[in-house]
Enzyme design. Structure first.
Site, PDB file in Angstrom:
ATOM      1  N   LYS A   1       0.752  -1.217   0.012  1.00  0.00           N
ATOM      2  CA  LYS A   1      -0.005  -0.200   0.003  1.00  0.00           C
ATOM      3  C   LYS A   1       0.981   1.419   0.109  1.00  0.00           C
ATOM      4  CE  LYS A   1      -3.616   2.400   2.318  1.00  0.00           C
ATOM      5  NZ  LYS A   1      -4.667   2.560   3.608  1.00  0.00           N
TER       6      LYS A   1
ATOM      7  N   ARG B   1     -10.938  10.132   1.624  1.00  0.00           N
ATOM      8  CA  ARG B   1     -10.561  10.824   2.881  1.00  0.00           C
ATOM      9  C   ARG B   1     -11.801  11.889   2.983  1.00  0.00           C
ATOM     10  NH1 ARG B   1      -4.024  11.133   2.861  1.00  0.00           N
ATOM     11  NH2 ARG B   1      -3.492   8.991   2.898  1.00  0.00           N
TER      12      ARG B   1
ATOM     13  N   GLU C   1       7.587  -6.861   1.674  1.00  0.00           N
ATOM     14  CA  GLU C   1       5.881  -6.795   2.290  1.00  0.00           C
ATOM     15  C   GLU C   1       5.283  -8.257   2.063  1.00  0.00           C
ATOM     16  OE1 GLU C   1       4.800  -5.205   4.553  1.00  0.00           O
ATOM     17  OE2 GLU C   1       5.866  -3.393   4.445  1.00  0.00           O
TER      18      GLU C   1
ATOM     19  N   LYS D   1      -2.027  -1.715  -3.849  1.00  0.00           N
ATOM     20  CA  LYS D   1      -3.046  -0.359  -3.722  1.00  0.00           C
ATOM     21  C   LYS D   1      -2.036   1.126  -3.902  1.00  0.00           C
ATOM     22  CE  LYS D   1      -6.160   2.022  -0.655  1.00  0.00           C
ATOM     23  NZ  LYS D   1      -6.445   1.960   0.788  1.00  0.00           N
TER      24      LYS D   1
ATOM     25  N   SER E   1     -10.079   5.620  -4.821  1.00  0.00           N
ATOM     26  CA  SER E   1     -11.116   6.758  -5.196  1.00  0.00           C
ATOM     27  C   SER E   1     -10.680   7.673  -6.272  1.00  0.00           C
ATOM     28  CB  SER E   1     -11.495   7.312  -3.917  1.00  0.00           C
ATOM     29  OG  SER E   1     -10.124   7.852  -3.258  1.00  0.00           O
TER      30      SER E   1
ATOM     31  N   TYR F   1     -14.875   1.024  -7.340  1.00  0.00           N
ATOM     32  CA  TYR F   1     -16.126   2.080  -7.113  1.00  0.00           C
ATOM     33  C   TYR F   1     -16.988   2.002  -8.532  1.00  0.00           C
ATOM     34  CZ  TYR F   1     -13.518   3.687  -3.105  1.00  0.00           C
ATOM     35  OH  TYR F   1     -12.877   3.677  -2.033  1.00  0.00           O
TER      36      TYR F   1
HETATM   37  C1  PBG Z   1      -7.727   3.677   5.533  1.00  0.00           C
HETATM   38  C2  PBG Z   1      -7.979   3.324   4.100  1.00  0.00           C
HETATM   39  C3  PBG Z   1      -7.637   4.400   2.848  1.00  0.00           C
HETATM   40  C4  PBG Z   1      -8.176   3.651   1.727  1.00  0.00           C
HETATM   41  C5  PBG Z   1      -8.677   2.458   2.159  1.00  0.00           C
HETATM   42  N1  PBG Z   1      -8.341   2.084   3.445  1.00  0.00           N
HETATM   43  C6  PBG Z   1      -6.966   5.652   3.013  1.00  0.00           C
HETATM   44  C7  PBG Z   1      -5.696   5.686   3.696  1.00  0.00           C
HETATM   45  O1  PBG Z   1      -4.909   4.883   3.872  1.00  0.00           O
HETATM   46  O2  PBG Z   1      -5.373   7.179   3.876  1.00  0.00           O
HETATM   47  C8  PBG Z   1      -8.020   4.253   0.607  1.00  0.00           C
HETATM   48  C9  PBG Z   1      -9.602   3.933  -0.517  1.00  0.00           C
HETATM   49  C10 PBG Z   1      -9.405   4.874  -1.696  1.00  0.00           C
HETATM   50  O3  PBG Z   1      -8.780   5.850  -1.983  1.00  0.00           O
HETATM   51  O4  PBG Z   1     -10.425   4.435  -2.498  1.00  0.00           O
HETATM   52  N2  PBG Z   1      -6.573   2.989   6.011  1.00  0.00           N
END
Ligand code: PBG
Length: 326
Positions: A194, A204, A232, A247, A273, A312
């Site tokens: 991630k 957010r 990882e 991600k 997102s 989404y």
């Molecule tokens: C929380 C989390 C996040 C996302 C999924 N779980 C945001 C972040 O790490 O700040 C992002 C998902 C998205 O942008 O669609 N830990």
């Protein structure tokens, strides 16, 4: 010319014969945002077409999606500021609306696959995924909170725990707690690679979960790094993860491919997102064909090696599939 690759592109029928990758609704998991209360449906400004839903609306949404062949959901809570604290205590309070709703959603649709997110940020006044002390994110102290959160979520009957926090050692820590509490059947989809990405912005906004200070670079990965994903992934595999996730997805197709080529576990990718909103915004402006761009983007994630795609766009793709035009 002996070789003319265009021969295999000469008609739709021939192109279909040689098509290497096919997207289906089986590949998709739909992220959803759960609101406290009843009869609420609030669009996320920066994510046109995506709504925060109260439980009653969520039940309808899940039912609609199941009818479209979308069977997997990742449900996130929208937590009011008044419920947040430094230790994210609401995240493991069985009376908290999110946990109560998860139980009801799972009871209503036992055939649906429900994933939940493990990280402190939606519940924390600091807006970080871990416990903050003097501006530092504490790793081992955070594990205790993540463990309690994962157990509380598993107790509701959900299917997959998704640790998105990037603390070291959390997959094994959570696996142990689940197993000690008779949740051997609950899976872990680890957010393996991630990245500290700008593409999480609209998410957010949806959860009002941006960090109050600093950034997430001491726990999320540097976008410049590929080999670190192997470190990882090795750990997550050893620690008992059932899926390895990359991600974001579109800016990290090389990382998806790298993990696909080197691990036997199923690879998941989160089409985040910002990746959704970019296509929606350009389509709204008439700058590109939103539907075609969406299908091409999501297909590319599958072609790179992801067998699970969190997106989404899932519902829209479900509608296209239902119409027989996927
Ligand atoms: C929380 C989390 C996040 C996302 C999924 N779980 C945001 C972040 O790490 O700040 C992002 C998902 C998205 O942008 O669609 N830990």
């Amino acid at each position: 010319m002996l070789k003319r690759p265009r021969r295999n592109r000469k008609s739709a029928a021939v192109r279909d014969l040689v098509q290497e990758t096919t997207l289906t609704t089986n590949d998709l998991m739909y992220p959803l945002f759960l609101l406290e209360g009843q009869n609420k449906k609030v669009e996320v400004d920066s994510m046109p077409g995506i709504f925060r839903l109260s439980e009653d609306q969520m039940l309808k949404e899940v039912e609609e999606c199941l009818n479209l062949g979308i069977k997997a959901f990742d449900i996130f809570p929208v937590v009011d500021e008044k419920h947040k604290d430094k230790e994210a205590t609401k995240s493991y309070d069985p009376n908290f609306f999110y946990l109560k709703s998860l139980r009801r959603i799972k009871e209503a649709f036992p055939e649906a696959c429900i994933m939940t997110d493990v990280a402190m940020d939606p519940y924390s006044t600091d807006g970080h995924d871990g416990l903050v002390e003097d501006g530092k994110i504490l790793n081992d102290e955070t594990l205790e909170i993540l463990g309690a959160m994962a157990l509380a979520q598993a107790d509701t009957g959900i299917d997959i725990i998704g640790p998105s926090d990037m603390m070291d050692g959390r997959v094994e820590y959570i696996r142990d707690i689940l197993d000690e509490n008779d949740h051997e059947e609950v899976s872990i989809m680890s957010y393996t690679a991630k990245y500290a990405s700008a593409f999480y912005g609209p998410f957010r906004d949806a959860l009002d979960s941006a960090p109050k200070s600093g950034d997430k670079k001491t726990y999320q990965m540097n976008p410049a790094n590929q080999r670190e994903a192997i470190i990882e992934a090795d750990l997550d595999e050893e620690e008992g993860a059932d899926f390895l996730m990359v991600k974001p997805a579109l800016a990290y197709l090389d990382v998806i491919k790298l993990l696909k080529d080197n691990y036997d576990l199923p690879i998941a990718a989160y089409n985040v997102s910002g990746e959704y909103s970019m296509i929606k915004a350009a389509a709204e402006k008439g700058w590109l064909d939103g539907e075609k761009a969406m299908l091409e983007a999501v297909l590319s994630i599958k072609r790179a090696g992801a067998s699970v795609i969190l997106s989404y766009f899932a519902k829209e793709i479900g509608i296209i599939a239902k119409n027989g035009s996927l």
